[in-house]
Design a protein around this motif. Structure first.
Motif, PDB file in Angstrom:
ATOM      1  N   ARG A 196      -1.900  -2.272  13.379  1.00  0.00           N
ATOM      2  CA  ARG A 196      -2.342  -1.367  15.189  1.00  0.00           C
ATOM      3  C   ARG A 196      -0.834  -0.078  14.467  1.00  0.00           C
ATOM      4  O   ARG A 196      -1.115   1.039  14.801  1.00  0.00           O
ATOM      5  N   LEU A 197       0.148  -1.729  14.182  1.00  0.00           N
ATOM      6  CA  LEU A 197       1.447   0.031  14.478  1.00  0.00           C
ATOM      7  C   LEU A 197       1.622   0.786  13.008  1.00  0.00           C
ATOM      8  O   LEU A 197       2.010   2.282  13.011  1.00  0.00           O
ATOM      9  N   ILE A 198       1.042   0.274  11.653  1.00  0.00           N
ATOM     10  CA  ILE A 198       0.910   1.066  10.749  1.00  0.00           C
ATOM     11  C   ILE A 198      -0.415   2.335  10.279  1.00  0.00           C
ATOM     12  O   ILE A 198       0.366   3.271  10.047  1.00  0.00           O
ATOM     13  N   ARG A 199      -1.444   1.922  11.472  1.00  0.00           N
ATOM     14  CA  ARG A 199      -1.918   3.086  11.534  1.00  0.00           C
ATOM     15  C   ARG A 199      -1.265   4.094  12.756  1.00  0.00           C
ATOM     16  O   ARG A 199      -1.680   5.127  12.046  1.00  0.00           O
ATOM     17  N   GLU A 205      -4.379  -3.916   0.065  1.00  0.00           N
ATOM     18  CA  GLU A 205      -4.929  -2.317   0.378  1.00  0.00           C
ATOM     19  C   GLU A 205      -3.475  -2.441   1.492  1.00  0.00           C
ATOM     20  O   GLU A 205      -2.764  -1.254   0.842  1.00  0.00           O
ATOM     21  N   TRP A 206      -4.013  -3.039   2.302  1.00  0.00           N
ATOM     22  CA  TRP A 206      -2.975  -2.920   3.037  1.00  0.00           C
ATOM     23  C   TRP A 206      -1.315  -3.121   3.150  1.00  0.00           C
ATOM     24  O   TRP A 206      -0.098  -2.751   3.500  1.00  0.00           O
ATOM     25  N   ALA A 207      -1.088  -4.165   1.585  1.00  0.00           N
ATOM     26  CA  ALA A 207       0.211  -4.412   1.262  1.00  0.00           C
ATOM     27  C   ALA A 207       0.694  -2.822   0.850  1.00  0.00           C
ATOM     28  O   ALA A 207       1.600  -2.741   1.589  1.00  0.00           O
ATOM     29  N   ALA A 208      -0.183  -2.203   0.141  1.00  0.00           N
ATOM     30  CA  ALA A 208       0.483  -0.537   0.356  1.00  0.00           C
ATOM     31  C   ALA A 208       0.863   0.171   1.494  1.00  0.00           C
ATOM     32  O   ALA A 208       1.909   0.446   1.646  1.00  0.00           O
ATOM     33  N   LYS A 209      -0.261   0.330   2.032  1.00  0.00           N
ATOM     34  CA  LYS A 209       0.242   1.033   3.379  1.00  0.00           C
ATOM     35  C   LYS A 209       1.719   0.856   4.295  1.00  0.00           C
ATOM     36  O   LYS A 209       2.067   1.001   4.989  1.00  0.00           O
ATOM     37  N   ALA A 210       1.425  -1.233   4.236  1.00  0.00           N
ATOM     38  CA  ALA A 210       3.023  -1.439   4.725  1.00  0.00           C
ATOM     39  C   ALA A 210       4.167  -1.326   4.052  1.00  0.00           C
ATOM     40  O   ALA A 210       5.272  -0.584   4.453  1.00  0.00           O
TER      41      ALA A 210
END
Length: 248
Positions: free
Chosen positions: A61-64, A96-101
């Protein structure tokens, strides 16, 4: 440049004035500041308590919330330490989320890091005639490696006498859930920290994490010690305002 404010839970609930001071200082240096309303906790309390699945959902949620931000700046070494140090662990099995993080980490800064290392500012033309000592929070110094940036900002404050805090690297005993789970040990640690603060003869204690400051201030108040406890951002803004008044 556009900067997004990550306020953190403690600042939002107990120290909103810290966020307000930070925004005003950033405005002085040409930053447009926005506040993504989708932001929430960084997930650290859940993570530290062993609830990694729940922490992962909060982190998503925070990343979004900050996905479209150019820079993310926060008045907390602790929350930034969680993001920088543990988000890669949380998403290690989700490419996918690792890249966003990683993209989130690359643009997220604690306030003093952003001022010194991104904006290149160390002297805010502030004036604060007082004797102060500085408490380096554990997460800021150990997880983020923040060491020289707060000292550089404080050194530029006219009239401020900075006194070394004995055993400054020792934890204050807060540690979020640690203070609840290990109350007796936490109390012993904060008593030591408060005694060390008092021994400096300082009028002001400065720090960068609201949890530490809340804990230390609570102990000092309980002991009847008239030492003012301030976030670095508050001291800098008050010093800037004092300098401007003295020019009039």
């Amino acid at each position: 440049m556009t900067v997004s404010l990550f306020i953190t839970c403690l600042a939002d609930m107990f120290y909103p004035e810290v966020g307000e001071s930070m925004v005003r200082l950033l405005h002085r240096y040409g930053c447009e500041v926005d506040f993504p309303e989708g932001q929430t906790c960084c997930g650290q309390p859940a993570f530290n308590s062993g609830y990694q699945d729940e922490a992962r959902e909060v982190a998503r949620r925070l990343i979004r919330a900050f996905e479209h931000s150019d820079y993310v700046v926060s008045p907390s070494g602790s929350c930034n330490g969680m993001i920088h140090h543990y988000y890669p662990h949380l998403f290690r099995n989700e490419p996918e989320w690792a890249a966003k993080a990683e993209a989130f980490i690359a643009k997220t800064y604690e306030f003093s890091q952003f001022m010194v290392n991104v904006l290149g500012v160390t002297d805010l033309d502030a004036e604060f005639p007082a004797k102060a000592t500085y408490h380096p929070s554990c997460h800021g110094s150990r997880l983020l490696g923040i060491k020289d940036e707060p000292a550089a900002l404080l050194k530029g404050v006219r009239g401020l006498e900075l006194v070394e805090l004995p055993h400054k690297e020792d934890c204050c005993g807060f540690g979020g859930t640690f203070a609840v789970k290990m109350a007796d040990m936490s109390e012993a640690m904060i008593c030591d920290k408060a005694n060390n603060v008092v021994s400096t003869g300082a009028d002001v204690l400065v720090g960068m994490d609201m949890g530490c400051l809340m804990n230390i201030e609570g102990r000092l108040n309980k002991e009847g010690r008239p030492i003012r406890v301030m976030h670095l951002v508050q001291l800098l803004e008050e010093g800037v305002n004092r300098r401007e008044r003295n020019r009039v």
